[in-house]
Design a protein around this motif. Structure first.
Motif, PDB file in Angstrom:
ATOM      1  N   ILE A 112      -9.792  -2.902  -1.128  1.00  0.00           N
ATOM      2  CA  ILE A 112      -9.392  -2.781  -2.527  1.00  0.00           C
ATOM      3  C   ILE A 112     -10.081  -1.612  -3.205  1.00  0.00           C
ATOM      4  N   ALA A 113     -11.401  -1.541  -3.129  1.00  0.00           N
ATOM      5  CA  ALA A 113     -12.126  -0.488  -3.838  1.00  0.00           C
ATOM      6  C   ALA A 113     -12.053   0.855  -3.113  1.00  0.00           C
TER       7      ALA A 113
ATOM      8  N   LEU B 194      -6.016  -0.548  -2.142  1.00  0.00           N
ATOM      9  CA  LEU B 194      -4.984  -1.563  -1.977  1.00  0.00           C
ATOM     10  C   LEU B 194      -5.002  -2.523  -3.158  1.00  0.00           C
ATOM     11  N   LEU B 195      -3.843  -3.044  -3.466  1.00  0.00           N
ATOM     12  CA  LEU B 195      -3.765  -4.120  -4.447  1.00  0.00           C
ATOM     13  C   LEU B 195      -4.235  -5.399  -3.766  1.00  0.00           C
TER      14      LEU B 195
ATOM     15  N   GLU C 103      -1.785  -6.801  -1.415  1.00  0.00           N
ATOM     16  CA  GLU C 103      -1.636  -6.005  -0.201  1.00  0.00           C
ATOM     17  C   GLU C 103      -2.777  -6.295   0.777  1.00  0.00           C
ATOM     18  N   PHE C 104      -3.994  -6.416   0.225  1.00  0.00           N
ATOM     19  CA  PHE C 104      -5.135  -6.731   1.078  1.00  0.00           C
ATOM     20  C   PHE C 104      -4.940  -8.074   1.766  1.00  0.00           C
ATOM     21  N   TRP C 105      -4.572  -9.098   1.010  1.00  0.00           N
ATOM     22  CA  TRP C 105      -4.433 -10.433   1.582  1.00  0.00           C
ATOM     23  C   TRP C 105      -3.230 -10.547   2.506  1.00  0.00           C
ATOM     24  N   ALA C 106      -2.300  -9.621   2.440  1.00  0.00           N
ATOM     25  CA  ALA C 106      -1.141  -9.633   3.337  1.00  0.00           C
ATOM     26  C   ALA C 106      -1.440  -8.957   4.676  1.00  0.00           C
TER      27      ALA C 106
END
Length: 65
Positions: free
Chosen positions: A5-6, A10-11, A14-17
């Protein structure tokens, strides 16, 4: 999460996907085994030499007759 994320922008969704494989690749880990080099190919050729004189096309068909 920080890397995705940072640092990569990524949103959260998007990260968790990401799949575990995608996450590892993104982090620069786990690229898998390196492709076979010349030495590995030569070692395989020594173990499994061509014994038909080079007339087969690899599909069981004889090119010379």
């Amino acid at each position: 999460m920080r890397a995705g994320i940072a640092e990569r922008g990524l949103l959260p969704r998007e990260f968790w996907a990401l799949t575990p494989a995608e996450l590892m690749l993104m982090l620069g880990r786990g690229g898998g085994a390196a492709p076979m080099g010349r030495a590995g190919l030569e070692a395989l050729a020594a173990l499994y030499p061509d014994i038909d004189g080079g007339t087969s096309d690899g599909n069981g068909a004889d090119r010379g007759s």
